[in-house]
Design an enzyme around this catalytic site. Structure first.
Site, short mmCIF file in Angstrom:
data_model
loop_
_atom_site.label_atom_id
_atom_site.label_comp_id
_atom_site.label_asym_id
_atom_site.label_seq_id
_atom_site.Cartn_x
_atom_site.Cartn_y
_atom_site.Cartn_z
CE LYS A 75 -46.51 55.00 -29.46
NZ LYS A 75 -46.45 55.37 -30.90
NE ARG A 145 -46.32 59.42 -29.24
CZ ARG A 145 -45.77 59.13 -28.06
NH1 ARG A 145 -46.27 59.61 -26.94
NH2 ARG A 145 -44.75 58.31 -28.00
N GLY A 154 -42.10 51.12 -35.52
CA GLY A 154 -41.88 51.81 -36.78
C GLY A 154 -42.79 51.40 -37.92
CG MET A 156 -49.14 51.28 -37.87
SD MET A 156 -50.58 51.08 -36.85
CE MET A 156 -49.87 50.91 -35.24
NE ARG A 389 -41.95 49.73 -27.06
CZ ARG A 389 -41.88 50.33 -28.25
NH1 ARG A 389 -42.95 50.87 -28.77
NH2 ARG A 389 -40.77 50.41 -28.91
CG HIS A 507 -36.10 49.00 -38.18
ND1 HIS A 507 -35.75 47.99 -39.03
CD2 HIS A 507 -37.43 48.90 -37.97
CE1 HIS A 507 -36.83 47.31 -39.36
NE2 HIS A 507 -37.87 47.85 -38.73
CB SER A 838 -51.51 9.11 -28.86
OG SER A 838 -50.66 10.17 -29.20
CB CYS A 905 -47.87 12.08 -30.64
SG CYS A 905 -48.89 11.13 -31.78
CE1 TYR A 925 -48.46 11.79 -24.86
CE2 TYR A 925 -49.82 10.61 -23.25
CZ TYR A 925 -49.22 10.68 -24.51
OH TYR A 925 -49.39 9.67 -25.40
P1 ADP Z 1 -43.13 55.21 -32.55
O1 ADP Z 1 -44.18 54.25 -32.13
O2 ADP Z 1 -42.68 55.06 -33.95
O3 ADP Z 1 -42.02 55.29 -31.54
P2 ADP Z 1 -44.17 57.58 -31.37
O4 ADP Z 1 -45.60 57.95 -31.47
O5 ADP Z 1 -43.75 57.00 -30.07
O6 ADP Z 1 -43.84 56.63 -32.57
O7 ADP Z 1 -43.37 58.91 -31.67
C1 ADP Z 1 -42.22 59.06 -32.45
C2 ADP Z 1 -41.21 59.93 -31.73
O8 ADP Z 1 -41.75 61.20 -31.45
C3 ADP Z 1 -40.79 59.35 -30.41
O9 ADP Z 1 -39.42 59.54 -30.22
C4 ADP Z 1 -41.57 60.14 -29.41
O10 ADP Z 1 -40.95 60.21 -28.18
C5 ADP Z 1 -41.68 61.49 -30.07
N1 ADP Z 1 -42.91 62.18 -29.63
C6 ADP Z 1 -44.16 61.72 -29.76
N2 ADP Z 1 -45.04 62.55 -29.19
C7 ADP Z 1 -44.34 63.60 -28.72
C8 ADP Z 1 -44.68 64.77 -28.02
N3 ADP Z 1 -45.94 65.06 -27.69
N4 ADP Z 1 -43.69 65.61 -27.68
C9 ADP Z 1 -42.41 65.32 -28.01
N5 ADP Z 1 -42.01 64.24 -28.67
C10 ADP Z 1 -42.97 63.37 -29.02
MG MG Z 2 -42.46 55.34 -29.62
#
Ligand code: ADP
Ligand code: MG
Ligand code: MG
Length: 951
Positions: A75, A145, A154, A156, A389, A507, A838, A905, A925
Site C-alpha cells: 500500500k 492503515r 481484510g 489486518m 495494486r 470478501h 535422477s 523425479c 530436467y
Molecule cells: P484494506 O487493506 O482493508 O482495504 P485500507 O487501509 O485500504 O484497508 O482502508 C480501508 C478503507 O478505507 C478503504 O476503502 C480505503 O479506501 C478507505 N480509506 C483509507 N484511508 C483513507 C483516507 N485517508 N481517506 C478516505 N478513505 C480512506
Molecule cells: Mg484497501
C-alpha cells in the site's frame, strides 16, 4: 489389501502437495518479478538512508517508490508511486515494516527515536494538509492503515477519521457547515477505534446503533440526522467506558500512537496468521503503517467511495469493472451492509470524476504493466486515489489478460511469462459440469459470478463445519450470508463458496478468485439461517448436507447433484474439441510455447501407463522421468502372478511366475515408449518392499481365525496359512528403510533380469518398427557404488542377449536414482557406473530429515505452528538442507562425468518454488505428474528469466 492402502496414500499426498503449491506461488510470483535492477534501486534507497523509518508522500513528491515494497509494504509503495506520478493522492507518511519488527523485538514498544521521527512527519503532514491534529478550528483527520508487502485482504486493521474528539468534532462541523457529516465521522471513528484498538466486540456498538435507528424509524444509516448521530456518539462513549473501564481517549496524539500499535498487533491476529500459513507468507516481514490525511466520501450526494479493477478479474475481459456507493466511507463498500452500484452508474451521476478515474486507472495499468485493483473516494466532485495494486485474478483471467496485453503491445511475451502464476495453469485444468445435464436442471436462483468454475457438494453453514466434513472426505459448499476473514480455513477446503449478500469485490469474491475456488456472491433470494443450518429459497428449504451445484462463471445455482466433466483444455487435449475451436486452449498453448523458448530446464513426466504418458506428452512433457514398473503389477489380473512370484520358495518357481509377467511388462513398456514418440523414457526397476503386494497381516490373521473357528477351512485355510507365514517372514519393522529398491534386485536378480528383458525387447521391437527409442534403465535406492555395479552387470548381460536375439543394436542407458544420502555423498564414485542420475527427492527428503513420509502428518503441523519448520519439506523442497545433497551430488557426479545427465523425479518436480532451486543447481530436467507439466514449463521459464545459472 496392501494395494488399496498404498494407492490411497499416494492420492492423499498428491493433494496436499498441490495445495501447498497453490499457496506458495502467490508469494513466488512477486519475488520472481524482483529482477536485478529493481533490487539494486531498492538497495540503494535502503543504504543511503540507513536509519530512516518514516517516509513522506505528498504535494507531488514521495520519498518512496514502487520498488520499496519490502520497506513500505504494498500500500505504502503504491501511494508513493502514485504521488510521484502526480496523481491526486491525499498526503501522508508510511512507518516502515522495520519499525514493526523493532516493535516486536522490543516487547511491544517503539524506540523513542522512531516516535520522534513520526512526530516530525506528522508536523510535515499538517503543513501539507493545512490542518492540525486535534484543532478545534480546522482539525486534521487521518486514516491509520495497515499494509504488508503482500496484500492480505481484510486480514489486518485500518482506522479512519482519527483525530476526532469532543472538541474537534465541533471544529469539523464549523469548518464544513455539515453537522451530520461531522458526527457520522466521529461515530465511525469511535466504532473502529473501539473495536480495533480497545478490542471491544463490534456487536456492542452495532447494538447501540441499531437502537437509535429503530427509535428514529430509520431504515438506512444515511437516514440518521445530526441529532440522532450525537445520540449514537454518547451511547458509544458509555460502551467504551463500560467495556474498557476508561473514557474514550480524547488526546489525538494518544489516539495515533494507540492506533499505530494496534495495526502492528493486527499483524499477529489469528486470521492474519492463518492467511500467511495458507499463502506461505513469512511471519517475519511485518506490516507497515500508513498515516494519511482523510478525504471524505460521506459529506453528501456529491461524494462517494468505490473500488474497481482495470479489467474483469474473473473472466479477464477488457472492461472497466467496479462498484461504488454515494455518500459513504471506504469500509461500506466491502462490508456488504449496503449493496453498491456498478461503476458504470458513476458515469451518469458524476461524469467528470468518472472520466478522470478511467484516465488515471488506464495510465496506472500501463505504468505497472498489470491489471490494477484500485480504491478511490470522491469528495464534493473531487477525485482522490487511495490505493492501487496488482489485481488478484482467477487463473483463467490471468491467461486471458497476459495474452491480451501482448496483443495490445503493452508487454512482450517474455513479460507475459512473468505475469502468470504457474498455478493459474492448473486452475485451467479444473473440471466443469456436463453441459447437457447442467442445462436439463432448472436454475434455482442466480447470484453474481465472482469466481468461475463448477462446484458441487453438500451444503454447510460454517467454516468449522466445512473443515470437519472435508476431513471426512466429503465435498462441501460453504453457504454464508457473507464471508468474513475468519472463514478462510473453511473456504480453503470447500468446493465452492456461495453467499447471499455482497458484491463482486466483497470478501468472498476476492478470496474466492484468489484461491481459484468457484464462488457466487450476492445470491439475494437465499434466506440463510446459519444457526438452524438451513436456507430457504422460493419456499424450498435446503438443509445442511443437501447437495447443491453452481457455475461460478454464469452465477447459476441449482439444487441438485451434478456430475462434472473435464475442463475445455483437457477436452482439447483428449481430442474431443479441435484446438482451433478453443480460444482458451489457444492462449494456454501460446503462453507455454513462449515459456519453452526461455526455459533451460527440460520437463518430463512421472507416468506409469501409456494413457498417462499420452496426456503428459500432450501437455508438453518431452520424456518420462520416472516410470514405476511396480504400478504395472497392480494391473488387471496381475496381482495373483506377482504373489506367486513372491511366495515362491525356490528360484525355479519364481522364474516361472516372472515368465508370465514378462509379456505383460513388455507390452506396458511398448505402450509407454510409443506414447512418448521417441523422447527419453526412464524406467525404474522394482522399488517397494514385497509385502506391499500381499494382503495385510492383520486381515489374514482374522481370516485364518475365522476359517479355523467354522472348522471348514480345507484347501483355502491351508493357502491362507502359507500366505500368512510368508507375510510374517516378510514383515519388517521399518519397511521404508528395509528390503526394497536395489536390495530386492540384488537378492532376487531374476526380477531385474525379467524387467531388463521386457524393456529391451519392447525397445528393440519399436526400433525395428522405425521409432528410435533409447531406453533409460534406472536402479533405485543406490547408496553403494557396488550395488549399482551388481545390477548394471545384469542389465548389460540381458541387453546383449536380447539385441543378439532380435538382431538389432540399440542405444540404452543405465543410471541410478540418488535418493539415499550416501549415494549423494559418494556421487563421484557412483557416477563411474552411471550414465545418468535422477534425484528421488521424496526419499532423499525422508532420509535426510529422518521424517517418515507416511507419519510426518502427526507432527508437521505442530512444527509449523511452533515455527520449527516453515514449510512442509515434502511439498516444497528444502533447498537449505536437502539441497546441499543435491548440489553435492550434481557437482561430484559431473566431476567424474562432465556430461552426466541429471534430473529430479520426486513430487517436488511440479512445485514452482522447488523448480527455481533445481534450475539454479544446474539440473537438466524436472519430472512431475502429467497434470503439473504445464505448471512446470512455465515455472522453469520464470526460473530462467529471473535467475542466471551460477548466480
Ligand atoms: P484494506 O487493506 O482493508 O482495504 P485500507 O487501509 O485500504 O484497508 O482502508 C480501508 C478503507 O478505507 C478503504 O476503502 C480505503 O479506501 C478507505 N480509506 C483509507 N484511508 C483513507 C483516507 N485517508 N481517506 C478516505 N478513505 C480512506
Ligand atoms: Mg484497501
Ligand atoms: Mg524412492
Amino acid at each position: 489389501m496392501a494395494k488399496k492402502a498404498s494407492v490411497k496414500k499416494t492420492t492423499v499426498k498428491k493433494t496436499t502437495v498441490k495445495k501447498t503449491a497453490v499457496k506458495k506461488t502467490a508469494v513466488k510470483k512477486a519475488s520472481v518479478k524482483a529482477t536485478g535492477v529493481k533490487k539494486a534501486v531498492a538497495r540503494k534507497a535502503a543504504s543511503s538512508r540507513a536509519k530512516k523509518f518514516v517516509y513522506f508522500f505528498g504535494n507531488g513528491k514521495a520519498e518512496g517508490n514502487r520498488y520499496m515494497k519490502d520497506t513500505l509494504g504494498g500500500k505504502g509503495s503504491g501511494l508513493a508511486e502514485m504521488t510521484n506520478a502526480g496523481l491526486p493522492v491525499p498526503p501522508g507518511f508510511t512507518i516502515s515494516t522495520d519499525a514493526c519488527n523493532l516493535y516486536y523485538e522490543r516487547g511491544a514498544k517503539l524506540p523513542p527515536e522512531i516516535d520522534a521521527e513520526i512526530a516530525a512527519h506528522l508536523r510535515r503532514l499538517e503543513k501539507a494538509a493545512g490542518a492540525t491534529l486535534g484543532s478545534t478550528q480546522n482539525p486534521l483527520l487521518v486514516s491509520v492503515r495497515s499494509g504488508a508487502k503482500f496484500s492480505m485482504p481484510g486480514m489486518m486493521d485500518t482506522i479512519l477519521n482519527l483525530g476526532l474528539n469532543d472538541a474537534a468534532v465541533e471544529g469539523l462541523k464549523a469548518r464544513t457547515g455539515n453537522g451530520r457529516f461531522a458526527f457520522d465521522s466521529y461515530r465511525r471513528f469511535m466504532q473502529m477505534f473501539g473495536s480495533v484498538v480497545l478490542e471491544i466486540p463490534k456487536a456492542a456498538f452495532e447494538h447501540e446503533f441499531e437502537a437509535v435507528k429503530t427509535a428514529k424509524g430509520a431504515a438506512l444509516d444515511t437516514d440518521l440526522d445530526e441529532a440522532a448521530l450525537r445520540e449514537v456518539v454518547e451511547a458509544y462513549k458509555s460502551v467504551v467506558k463500560k467495556k474498557s473501564g476508561k473514557p474514550f481517549p480524547q488526546d489525538p496524539n494518544d489516539q495515533l500512537a494507540m492506533a499505530r500499535n494496534a495495526v502492528f498487533r493486527s499483524w499477529n491476529n489469528p486470521r492474519a496468521r492463518e492467511y500467511r500459513r495458507i499463502y506461505d507468507i513469512p511471519d517475519s516481514i511485518g506490516t507497515a503503517v500508513n498515516v494519511q490525511m482523510m478525504v471524505f466520501g460521506n459529506t453528501g450526494d456529491r461524494s462517494g467511495t468505490g473500488v474497481g479493477f482495470t479489467r474483469n478479474p474473473a473472466t479477464g475481459a477488457k472492461e472497466f469493472f467496479g462498484e461504488f456507493l454515494i455518500n459513504a466511507q471506504g469500509e461500506d463498500v466491502v462490508a456488504g451492509i449496503r449493496t453498491p452500484q456498478p461503476i458504470s452508474e458513476l458515469a451518469k451521476v458524476m461524469p467528470h470524476a468518472y472520466a478522470q478515474l478511467r484516465q488515471i486507472t488506464t495510465r496506472l495499468e500501463r505504468h505497472y504493466k498489470d491489471i490494477q485493483d484500485f480504491e478511490f473516494t470522491i469528495q464534493e466532485d473531487r477525485l482522490y486515489m487511495l490505493q492501487t495494486r496488482s489485481g488478484k485474478r482467477t487463473g483463467y483471467a490471468a491467461v486471458i489478460i497476459a495474452t491480451d496485453f501482448v496483443k495490445e503491445r503493452l508487454i512482450t511475451p517474455k513479460e507475459a511469462l512473468l505475469l502468470v502464476d504457474p498455478e493459474a495453469l492448473s486452475q485451467l485444468l479444473a473440471p466443469g459440469f456436463d453441459a447437457k445435464e447442467w442445462k436439463s436442471i432448472p436454475a434455482a436462483t442466480r447470484g453474481l459470478p465472482a469466481s468461475p468454475g463448477a462446484a458441487c457438494g453438500q451444503v454447510v453453514f460454517s467454516a468449522d463445519h466445512a473443515v470437519e466434513w472435508a476431513n471426512q472426505g466429503k465435498a462441501v459448499i460453504l453457504v454464508r450470508r457473507e464471508t468474513v476473514p475468519d472463514d478462510i480455513h473453511g473456504m480453503w477446503v470447500s468446493q465452492g463458496i456461495l453467499t447471499a449478500t455482497g458484491g463482486m469485490t466483497s470478501h468472498a469474491a476476492v478470496v474466492g478468485r484468489q484461491m481459484g475456488k468457484p464462488s457466487i456472491v450476492g445470491a439475494g433470494e437465499l434466506t440463510i439461517d446459519e444457526h438452524g443450518k438451513q436456507f430457504t429459497l422460493k419456499g424450498q428449504t435446503v438443509r445442511e448436507g443437501d447437495y447443491i451445484a453452481f457455475d461460478g462463471l454464469t452465477g447459476e445455482v441449482k439444487l441438485a447433484k451434478v456430475s462434472s466433466q473435464p475442463s475445455e483444455i483437457l477436452q482439447v487435449v483428449a481430442g474431443k474439441i479441435k484446438p482451433a475451436k478453443s480460444d482458451i486452449y489457444g492462449r494456454f498453448n501460446q503462453l507455454l510455447t513462449w515459456a519453452d523458448k526461455y526455459r533451460r530446464l527440460g520437463v518430463r513426466a512421472n507416468a506409469d501407463q501409456p494413457d498417462q504418458a499420452e496426456i503428459a506428452y500432450m501437455f508438453g512433457a518431452r520424456g518420462i522421468g520416472l516410470c514405476r514398473t511396480e504400478h504395472m503389477f497392480f494391473g488387471e489380473g496381475r496381482i495373483p502372478i506377482v504373489q506367486r512370484m513372491i511366495l515362491a520358495d525356490n528360484e525355479a518357481d519364481r522364474r516361472a511366475a516372472l515368465n508370465e509377467l514378462l509379456p505383460m511388462q513388455r507390452q506396458d513398456f511398448y505402450g509407454v515408449f510409443k506414447a512418448m514418440h521417441g523422447t527419453p523414457v526412464t524406467i525404474r526397476t522394482i522399488d517397494p518392499p514385497l509385502h506391499e503386494f500381499l494382503p495385510r497381516r492383520e486381515d489374514l490373521m482374522v481370516e485364518v481365525a475365522k476359517l479355523e473357528a467354522t472348522g471348514k477351512g480345507g484347501k483355502e485355510l491351508a493357502e491362507k496359512k502359507t500366505l500368512l507365514a510368508r507375510v510374517e517372514q516378510l514383515h519388517e519393522f521399518n519397511p521404508m528403510l528395509g528390503h526394497r529398491g536395489v536390495r530386492l534386485g540384488i537378492t532376487y536378480p531374476e526380477i531385474t533380469e525379467m524387467q531388463a528383458r521386457a524393456i529391451m525387447e519392447a525397445a528393440c521391437q519399436l526400433n525395428k518398427e522405425g521409432l528410435k527409442v533409447v531406453p533409460e534403465i534406472m536402479i533405485p535406492l543406490v547408496g553403494l557404488v557396488k550395488e549399482l555395479k551388481d545390477q548394471k552387470l545384469i542389465v548389460d548381460r540381458v541387453a546383449a542377449e536380447v539385441m543378439k536375439e532380435q538382431k538389432i543394436k540399440i542405444k540404452y542407458l543405465v543410471g541410478t536414482m540418488i535418493e539415499v544420502p550416501r549415494g549423494a555423498l559418494t556421487a563421484d564414485a557412483v557416477a563411474a557406473e552411471a550414465q545418468f542420475f535422477s534425484f528421488g527427492t521424496n526419499d532423499l527428503t525422508q532420509m535426510a530429515f529422518g521424517f517418515s513420509r507416511d507419519d510426518v502428518g502427526k507432527f508437521l503441523r505442530i512444527y509449523q505452528d511452533k515455527k520449527i519448520l516453515e514449510k512442509d519439506p515434502f511439498a516444497t523442497f528444502d533447498a537449505e538442507g536437502v539441497g546441499q545433497l543435491v548440489a553435492m551430488g550434481v557437482q561430484k557426479g559431473r566431476a567424474t562425468k562432465p556430461d552426466l545427465k541429471v534430473g529430479i523425479c520426486g513430487e517436488h518436480g511440479g512445485d514452482p518454488a522447488s523448480i527455481h532451486f533445481f534450475h539454479q543447481v544446474g539440473l537438466d530436467y524436472v519430472s512431475c505428474s502429467p497434470y503439473r507439466v504445464p505448471v512446470a514449463r512455465l515455472a522453469a521459464a520464470q526460473a530462467a528469466l529471473s535467475v542466471k545459472v551460477g548466480d
